[in-house]
Design a protein around this motif. Structure first.
Motif, PDB file in Angstrom:
ATOM      1  N   GLY A 104       2.010  -5.901  -7.209  1.00 44.82           N
ATOM      2  CA  GLY A 104       0.790  -5.572  -7.942  1.00 44.82           C
ATOM      3  C   GLY A 104       0.743  -4.107  -8.335  1.00 44.82           C
ATOM      4  N   PRO A 105      -0.150  -3.759  -9.257  1.00 44.32           N
ATOM      5  CA  PRO A 105      -0.266  -2.361  -9.680  1.00 44.32           C
ATOM      6  C   PRO A 105      -1.052  -1.523  -8.679  1.00 44.32           C
ATOM      7  CG  PRO A 105      -1.716  -3.774 -10.986  1.00 44.32           C
ATOM      8  CD  PRO A 105      -1.029  -4.663 -10.012  1.00 44.32           C
ATOM      9  N   ILE A 106      -0.559  -0.325  -8.480  1.00 45.82           N
ATOM     10  CA  ILE A 106      -1.189   0.601  -7.535  1.00 45.82           C
ATOM     11  C   ILE A 106      -1.262   1.953  -8.244  1.00 45.82           C
ATOM     12  CG2 ILE A 106       1.042   1.175  -6.464  1.00 45.82           C
ATOM     13  CD1 ILE A 106      -0.346   1.210  -3.762  1.00 45.82           C
ATOM     14  N   ALA A 125      -2.172  -4.793   0.963  1.00 44.41           N
ATOM     15  CA  ALA A 125      -1.685  -5.003   2.339  1.00 44.41           C
ATOM     16  C   ALA A 125      -2.730  -4.500   3.340  1.00 44.41           C
ATOM     17  CB  ALA A 125      -0.362  -4.284   2.549  1.00 44.41           C
ATOM     18  N   ALA A 126      -3.628  -3.648   2.846  1.00 46.43           N
ATOM     19  CA  ALA A 126      -4.855  -3.274   3.556  1.00 46.43           C
ATOM     20  C   ALA A 126      -4.646  -2.658   4.932  1.00 46.43           C
ATOM     21  CB  ALA A 126      -5.797  -4.477   3.625  1.00 46.43           C
ATOM     22  N   GLN A 127      -3.627  -1.818   5.027  1.00 48.10           N
ATOM     23  CA  GLN A 127      -3.447  -1.073   6.282  1.00 48.10           C
ATOM     24  C   GLN A 127      -4.460   0.062   6.319  1.00 48.10           C
ATOM     25  OE1 GLN A 127       1.165  -0.500   6.447  1.00 48.10           O
ATOM     26  NE2 GLN A 127       0.443  -0.845   4.375  1.00 48.10           N
ATOM     27  N   LEU A 130      -6.596   5.881  -6.334  1.00 44.84           N
ATOM     28  CA  LEU A 130      -6.454   5.572  -4.899  1.00 44.84           C
ATOM     29  C   LEU A 130      -5.178   4.774  -4.686  1.00 44.84           C
ATOM     30  CD1 LEU A 130      -9.533   6.217  -5.172  1.00 44.84           C
ATOM     31  CD2 LEU A 130      -9.930   4.531  -3.395  1.00 44.84           C
ATOM     32  N   ARG A 131      -4.245   5.334  -3.939  1.00 43.48           N
ATOM     33  CA  ARG A 131      -3.030   4.564  -3.661  1.00 43.48           C
ATOM     34  C   ARG A 131      -3.082   3.977  -2.255  1.00 43.48           C
ATOM     35  NH1 ARG A 131       1.686   9.059  -2.629  1.00 43.48           N
ATOM     36  NH2 ARG A 131       0.765   9.884  -0.753  1.00 43.48           N
ATOM     37  N   ALA A 132      -4.027   4.433  -1.458  1.00 44.12           N
ATOM     38  CA  ALA A 132      -4.228   3.840  -0.128  1.00 44.12           C
ATOM     39  C   ALA A 132      -5.717   3.587   0.021  1.00 44.12           C
ATOM     40  CB  ALA A 132      -3.706   4.768   0.955  1.00 44.12           C
ATOM     41  N   GLU A 171       4.229  -0.405 -10.137  1.00 49.57           N
ATOM     42  CA  GLU A 171       4.345  -1.731  -9.515  1.00 49.57           C
ATOM     43  C   GLU A 171       4.708  -1.526  -8.047  1.00 49.57           C
ATOM     44  OE1 GLU A 171       6.898  -4.630 -11.220  1.00 49.57           O
ATOM     45  OE2 GLU A 171       6.128  -4.296 -13.252  1.00 49.57           O
ATOM     46  N   HIS A 172       4.072  -2.308  -7.188  1.00 48.29           N
ATOM     47  CA  HIS A 172       4.360  -2.153  -5.754  1.00 48.29           C
ATOM     48  C   HIS A 172       4.449  -3.534  -5.100  1.00 48.29           C
ATOM     49  CE1 HIS A 172       4.419  -0.819  -1.730  1.00 48.29           C
ATOM     50  NE2 HIS A 172       3.189  -1.181  -1.442  1.00 48.29           N
ATOM     51  N   GLN A 173       5.516  -3.730  -4.316  1.00 47.17           N
ATOM     52  CA  GLN A 173       5.772  -5.069  -3.763  1.00 47.17           C
ATOM     53  C   GLN A 173       5.780  -5.102  -2.235  1.00 47.17           C
ATOM     54  OE1 GLN A 173       8.816  -7.581  -6.011  1.00 47.17           O
ATOM     55  NE2 GLN A 173       9.621  -5.520  -6.267  1.00 47.17           N
TER      56      GLN A 173
HETATM   57  C1  LIG Z   1       0.851  -4.460  -3.170  1.00 46.36           C
HETATM   58  C2  LIG Z   1      -0.143  -3.440  -2.721  1.00 46.36           C
HETATM   59  C3  LIG Z   1      -0.280  -3.131  -1.382  1.00 46.36           C
HETATM   60  C4  LIG Z   1      -1.216  -2.195  -0.977  1.00 46.36           C
HETATM   61  N1  LIG Z   1      -1.336  -1.906   0.348  1.00 46.36           N
HETATM   62  C5  LIG Z   1      -2.275  -1.016   0.767  1.00 46.36           C
HETATM   63  C6  LIG Z   1      -2.462  -0.757   2.141  1.00 46.36           C
HETATM   64  O1  LIG Z   1      -1.759  -1.289   2.989  1.00 46.36           O
HETATM   65  N2  LIG Z   1      -3.441   0.103   2.508  1.00 46.36           N
HETATM   66  C7  LIG Z   1      -4.219   0.724   1.591  1.00 46.36           C
HETATM   67  O2  LIG Z   1      -5.087   1.503   1.978  1.00 46.36           O
HETATM   68  N3  LIG Z   1      -4.031   0.515   0.284  1.00 46.36           N
HETATM   69  C8  LIG Z   1      -3.086  -0.335  -0.153  1.00 46.36           C
HETATM   70  N4  LIG Z   1      -2.911  -0.575  -1.477  1.00 46.36           N
HETATM   71  C9  LIG Z   1      -3.708   0.193  -2.422  1.00 46.36           C
HETATM   72  C10 LIG Z   1      -5.137  -0.331  -2.484  1.00 46.36           C
HETATM   73  O3  LIG Z   1      -5.111  -1.713  -2.583  1.00 46.36           O
HETATM   74  C11 LIG Z   1      -5.832   0.307  -3.665  1.00 46.36           C
HETATM   75  O4  LIG Z   1      -5.817   1.709  -3.487  1.00 46.36           O
HETATM   76  C12 LIG Z   1      -7.265  -0.140  -3.802  1.00 46.36           C
HETATM   77  O5  LIG Z   1      -7.365  -1.526  -3.767  1.00 46.36           O
HETATM   78  C13 LIG Z   1      -7.835   0.384  -5.103  1.00 46.36           C
HETATM   79  O6  LIG Z   1      -9.162   0.006  -5.175  1.00 46.36           O
HETATM   80  P1  LIG Z   1     -10.049   0.398  -6.434  1.00 46.36           P
HETATM   81  O7  LIG Z   1     -11.414  -0.026  -6.125  1.00 46.36           O
HETATM   82  O8  LIG Z   1      -9.796   1.814  -6.765  1.00 46.36           O
HETATM   83  O9  LIG Z   1      -9.433  -0.430  -7.639  1.00 46.36           O
HETATM   84  P2  LIG Z   1      -9.535  -1.984  -7.973  1.00 46.36           P
HETATM   85  O10 LIG Z   1      -9.463  -2.814  -6.773  1.00 46.36           O
HETATM   86  O11 LIG Z   1      -8.526  -2.247  -9.028  1.00 46.36           O
HETATM   87  O12 LIG Z   1     -10.987  -2.122  -8.551  1.00 46.36           O
HETATM   88  C14 LIG Z   1     -11.358  -1.677  -9.819  1.00 46.36           C
HETATM   89  C15 LIG Z   1     -12.379  -2.634 -10.367  1.00 46.36           C
HETATM   90  O13 LIG Z   1     -12.888  -2.108 -11.584  1.00 46.36           O
HETATM   91  C16 LIG Z   1     -13.160  -3.218 -12.409  1.00 46.36           C
HETATM   92  N5  LIG Z   1     -13.238  -2.791 -13.811  1.00 46.36           N
HETATM   93  C17 LIG Z   1     -12.240  -2.295 -14.568  1.00 46.36           C
HETATM   94  N6  LIG Z   1     -12.669  -2.081 -15.808  1.00 46.36           N
HETATM   95  C18 LIG Z   1     -13.974  -2.415 -15.837  1.00 46.36           C
HETATM   96  C19 LIG Z   1     -14.974  -2.418 -16.847  1.00 46.36           C
HETATM   97  N7  LIG Z   1     -14.703  -2.025 -18.089  1.00 46.36           N
HETATM   98  N8  LIG Z   1     -16.209  -2.832 -16.534  1.00 46.36           N
HETATM   99  C20 LIG Z   1     -16.523  -3.223 -15.277  1.00 46.36           C
HETATM  100  N9  LIG Z   1     -15.601  -3.254 -14.292  1.00 46.36           N
HETATM  101  C21 LIG Z   1     -14.348  -2.855 -14.566  1.00 46.36           C
HETATM  102  C22 LIG Z   1     -11.975  -4.134 -12.157  1.00 46.36           C
HETATM  103  O14 LIG Z   1     -12.230  -5.463 -12.563  1.00 46.36           O
HETATM  104  C23 LIG Z   1     -11.780  -3.974 -10.678  1.00 46.36           C
HETATM  105  O15 LIG Z   1     -12.446  -4.965  -9.934  1.00 46.36           O
HETATM  106  C24 LIG Z   1      -1.996  -1.523  -1.928  1.00 46.36           C
HETATM  107  C25 LIG Z   1      -1.855  -1.837  -3.278  1.00 46.36           C
HETATM  108  C26 LIG Z   1      -0.933  -2.774  -3.673  1.00 46.36           C
HETATM  109  C27 LIG Z   1      -0.777  -3.071  -5.118  1.00 46.36           C
END
Ligand SMILES: Cc1cc2nc3c(=O)[nH]c(=O)nc-3n(C[C@H](O)[C@H](O)[C@H](O)COP(=O)(O)OP(=O)(O)OC[C@H]3O[C@@H](n4cnc5c(N)ncnc54)[C@H](O)[C@@H]3O)c2cc1C
Length: 806
Positions: A321-323, A48-50, A348-350, A225-227
């Motif tokens: 999606g998973p969070i 949702a990317a707030q 990271l949950r946000a 899971e988060h919706q």
């Molecule tokens: C429905 C929903 C709504 C959300 N709304 C918000 C919001 O409003 N504001 C906010 O700040 N946050 C929000 N979040 C949370 C936010 O989206 C996440 O905290 C953030 O996207 C996490 O980013 P990340 O880079 O940690 O993980 P990811 O985006 O999951 O990135 C991890 C990456 O690692 C890669 N990877 C995994 N294993 C391997 C491997 N073995 N080799 C190479 N690459 C690998 C994956 O392919 C993936 O691309 C929301 C989440 C959800 C589910």
């Protein structure tokens, strides 16, 4: 693909892209990101990317401010502009005064970071957000910079800038294994070949533990899971003439922001679900979980009641999606415990709002060994051995269910408790103990006066005030007993141990056998890293003792600096021993009645240590005091703890022995000017700024951080830690509260509370040097209200230490 580079960042979501970009900003351009699929194909793409500025402490506010500044700059880049709704504003709602008071505290705390929140009433909330009703609403916290961003564009923009600076990004390149070499460098095995590097970074989102397993680590991260759903167009939005502010609702557990001319509403339902606990399908890529709106009906009703317009529009898309979550809701950003040259940015949950800032701080850690803020609240070493997968899942559920409900002071939530206990935990519970947790350990806060006693947690003084006052009074005039569980304890032996330890501390900690001293560890920037009690049990054995929370942090630091080929052995005793503290003028009488030997002041003066028996329990007894009363720390092996407890209770009968808890200790240490690790002792300040002059010896040939400390000393202090007495009785100050002079923030409170022996409301704060003289009158914002405060000598109680020497 390169076969050799400096850093390999694994994972191309916001965490990985931000880290990569910031490494290049710190000057490391020979860096690589590997992503198993396409960038953002994990959680990031459907976020949702707030992007809010709100945080629970100054480090979180500071890193979020960095995100906002960076995203604005990216959005305005004419070469690659991205969609960022910056400054729509956002409201966190409240329907109780207690929550409003929390918001006032957070607003004061954020002010110290240059962030201006506003606490507004219900009518003003409705004026700023025309879709909401004011039923069951008192008001809210306004964040003027709240907004939302396009997550895919953001990651592409960061990757693009990193590439321009020299970094490389390899997509569709799954990491399949990790090998660490003797020199601590790594080989990252991928489906397209190996990359040798100095440092690896795990930024793998919900697949964190697949990659963790490749290096033999389990990270305390679980996914939920988060919706959210997206509505059709809402006429009132189209006609409003301005974008709707964001909403976050702790009353009914949802958030809401404008998406095109409709709304995006996300839910934190009570009947929530963990995800991926039994493994994750390797083909779960750019994927979502099945919709399940039935699960969120209860929350939905609350959202409908607040925004009736929602009831009149259709839903066109549901996203589930998973969070990721950790045990305390904050991410794990920093060194991976027990590993060298390995870092993580996970849980990271946000992550969209925070990711810019986390990557910034992590890159500083990697390049400079420390970040500009103290990052203990993010440090992966803050959870220790108890942080297993089952506990993580329980805490993740609890945290999800309370997403927008911040913790009040002294609030310790029930999921996964008891976690770590001693043989005394059930005994203390039967005595009526109220417990808090420290590094997972149950620790007695106070003894409840009755079985139905209930403390309403608040930013004010609570019902526990009188209970703690009574414990302190009884101890001050007689003798009290308490247990300190989980105190970190490392036995250090070996012919080279003394010489090595001398180089670790900035002061003189080497003493004769039988003596105890306090020492401070500095980082390479000359700032305060740790605090330890060094007890010389005998000529060959030293006990290193430090705060329970510091267990993995301190062990990491010590091991990292162990010289090769020297005779130094470290043995971890943290989980094997517990401390019983006897304190008060009659404590010597009780100890002498329970333990053979001469315990007189002449034979066993303040700052002595000796082995002894307490009853039949073997023990190490130290004459040290955090309370400022005559006191003894009795370190007992857990197998004998109950036995020692019984012996002390029995010996105490004749002296009116009472029990006391950690809140009494907190009150007394504030009166003595004693400091708390990671509240008053932080990596942002050196020991001179922290008032630890007497613990620094610049005449020592060398110690870690000496050169930097000399430089800092020459430059002069940026802040000074002072002790303040506040002119109010309704509430203590809280860490983060602003200290104000002439209408300007000149300092920040680190810790605070009521001193029951001196009857004063005490706060410690770092303030600008011009405002640090004794007697200076300042203003401290207590729950947002200005309160007059005067700087005083830190030792308000028994400054000559007559009691502890008695
Ligand atoms: C429905 C929903 C709504 C959300 N709304 C918000 C919001 O409003 N504001 C906010 O700040 N946050 C929000 N979040 C949370 C936010 O989206 C996440 O905290 C953030 O996207 C996490 O980013 P990340 O880079 O940690 O993980 P990811 O985006 O999951 O990135 C991890 C990456 O690692 C890669 N990877 C995994 N294993 C391997 C491997 N073995 N080799 C190479 N690459 C690998 C994956 O392919 C993936 O691309 C929301 C989440 C959800 C589910």
């Amino acid at each position: 693909m390169k076969t050799q580079t400096r850093v390999v960042v694994i994972g191309g979501g916001i965490a990985g892209c931000s880290t990569l970009y910031h490494l290049t900003q710190e000057g490391w351009t020979d860096v690589v990101l590997v992503e198993r699929n396409e960038l953002t194909s994990g959680t990031t793409w459907h976020s949702a990317a707030q992007v809010t500025n709100f945080g629970m402490n100054q480090t979180m506010v500071g890193l979020k401010s960095h995100s906002i500044r960076l995203y604005k700059e990216l959005a305005e880049d004419p070469d690659y502009p991205i969609n960022y709704h910056h400054g729509d504003g956002g409201i966190r709602l409240a329907n109780t005064e207690r929550v409003m008071e929390g918001y006032r505290h957070f607003a004061s705390m954020a002010k110290g970071m240059g962030v201006n929140f506003e606490v507004i009433d219900a009518a003003e909330c409705a004026r700023r957000h025309p879709l909401i009703s004011t039923d069951n609403l008192i008001g809210g916290l306004w964040d003027p910079l709240d907004g939302d961003i396009d997550p895919a564009q953001l990651c592409q923009a960061l990757a693009r800038r990193a590439r321009k600076a020299g970094a490389e990004v390899y997509r569709n390149t799954p990491v399949t294994g990790l090998t660490q070499h003797k020199d601590d460098s790594w080989t990252v095995h991928t489906e397209h070949g190996d990359i040798h590097c100095e440092i690896v970074v795990n930024a793998c989102g919900y697949r964190v533990n697949e990659v963790g397993a490749m290096m033999g680590v389990h990270h305390p991260v679980a996914s939920m899971e988060h919706q959210y759903f997206l509505t059709e167009e809402i006429p009132a939005i189209r006609d409003a003439g301005h974008r709707m502010p964001l909403l976050r609702c702790p009353i009914s557990d949802y958030y809401c922001r404008q998406e095109k001319m409709g709304l995006l509403v996300g839910f934190y339902e009570q009947g929530c679900k963990t995800w991926g606990m039994d493994g994750i399908d390797p083909n779960f890529v750019n994927a979502l979980c099945p919709d399940d709106l039935d699960r969120v009906t209860d929350v939905l009703e609350g959202a409908f009641a607040r925004m009736p317009a929602l009831m009149e529009v259709g839903i066109h898309t549901v996203v589930n999606g998973p969070i990721t979550y950790t045990i305390d809701g904050a991410p794990l950003v920093g060194p991976i415990p027990g590993k060298r040259n390995a870092f993580c940015i996970i849980g990271l949950r946000a992550g969209l709002g925070e990711g810019g800032g986390h990557g910034w701080l992590l890159a500083q850690h990697i390049v400079h060994d420390e970040a500009c803020y103290d990052t203990w609240c993010l440090d992966p070493r803050r959870f220790t051995g108890h942080a297993n997968v089952e506990l993580t899942a329980l805490k993740a559920v609890e945290d999800y269910q309370n997403e927008f409900r911040f913790h009040f002071p002294h609030e310790h939530r029930p999921a996964g408790r008891p976690m770590k206990t001693t043989p005394l935990t059930p005994i203390l519970a039967a005595e009526g103990a109220e417990f808090g947790t420290v590094n997972g350990w149950e620790r007695m806060a106070y003894i409840k006066p009755s079985a139905d006693f209930h403390e309403t947690h608040s930013f004010r003084f609570t019902e526990a005030f009188d209970v703690v006052a009574k414990e302190v009074k009884a101890l001050q005039s007689g003798v009290g007993l308490t247990e300190v569980s989980g105190f970190n304890r490392i036995e250090i032996t070996g012919a080279d141990a003394q010489g090595w330890l001398d180089t670790m501390f900035c002061g003189k900690v080497m003493k004769k056998p039988g003596r105890v001293g306090l020492g401070y560890l500095l980082n390479h920037h000359g700032c305060v890293k740790g605090e330890a009690t060094i007890a010389h049990l005998d000529a060959d054995t030293i006990w290193y003792g430090s705060a329970a929370a510091s267990e993995w942090h301190d062990m990491d630091w010590l091991r990292m600096h162990l010289p090769e080929g020297k005779d130094i052995r470290l043995r971890w005793l943290t989980n094997d021993y517990t401390i019983l503290i006897l304190a008060g003028p009659k404590s010597r009488d009780v100890l002498a009645a329970a333990s053979r030997g001469d315990w007189s002041a002449a034979a066993f003066p303040w700052l002595s240590v000796r082995r002894a028996f307490v009853g039949i329990a073997p023990a190490v007894v130290m004459a040290v005091s955090y309370s400022g009363e005559l006191a003894y720390e009795i370190h007992v092996p857990n197998a004998s703890l109950y036995s020692a407890w019984l012996a002390l209770r029995k010996a105490g009968e004749a002296h009116g022995l009472t029990l006391f808890g950690s809140q009494a200790v907190e009150s007394m240490r504030l009166e003595k000017g004693y400091l708390h690790w990671k509240a008053d002792l932080i990596t942002e300040f050196d020991p001179f700024e922290t008032g630890l002059h007497r613990f620094v010896d610049l005449s020592k040939p060398d110690f870690i951080g000496k050169a930097a400390l000399i430089r800092r000393k020459a430059e002069g202090p940026r802040r000074r830690l002072v002790s303040l007495v506040l002119d109010c009785t309704h509430a203590p100050a809280h860490g983060g509260d602003s200290v104000v002079a002439s209408g300007r923030v000149v300092g920040t409170v680190t810790s605070a509370g009521w001193g029951h022996r001196v009857g004063r409301n005490i706060a410690y704060a770092f303030v600008e040097p011009d405002f640090a003289a004794d007697g200076t009158v300042l203003t401290v914002e207590v729950i947002g209200d200005p309160v007059t405060a005067v700087i005083v000598d830190a030792a308000l109680y028994d400054p000559q230490n007559n009691n502890v020497r008695a």
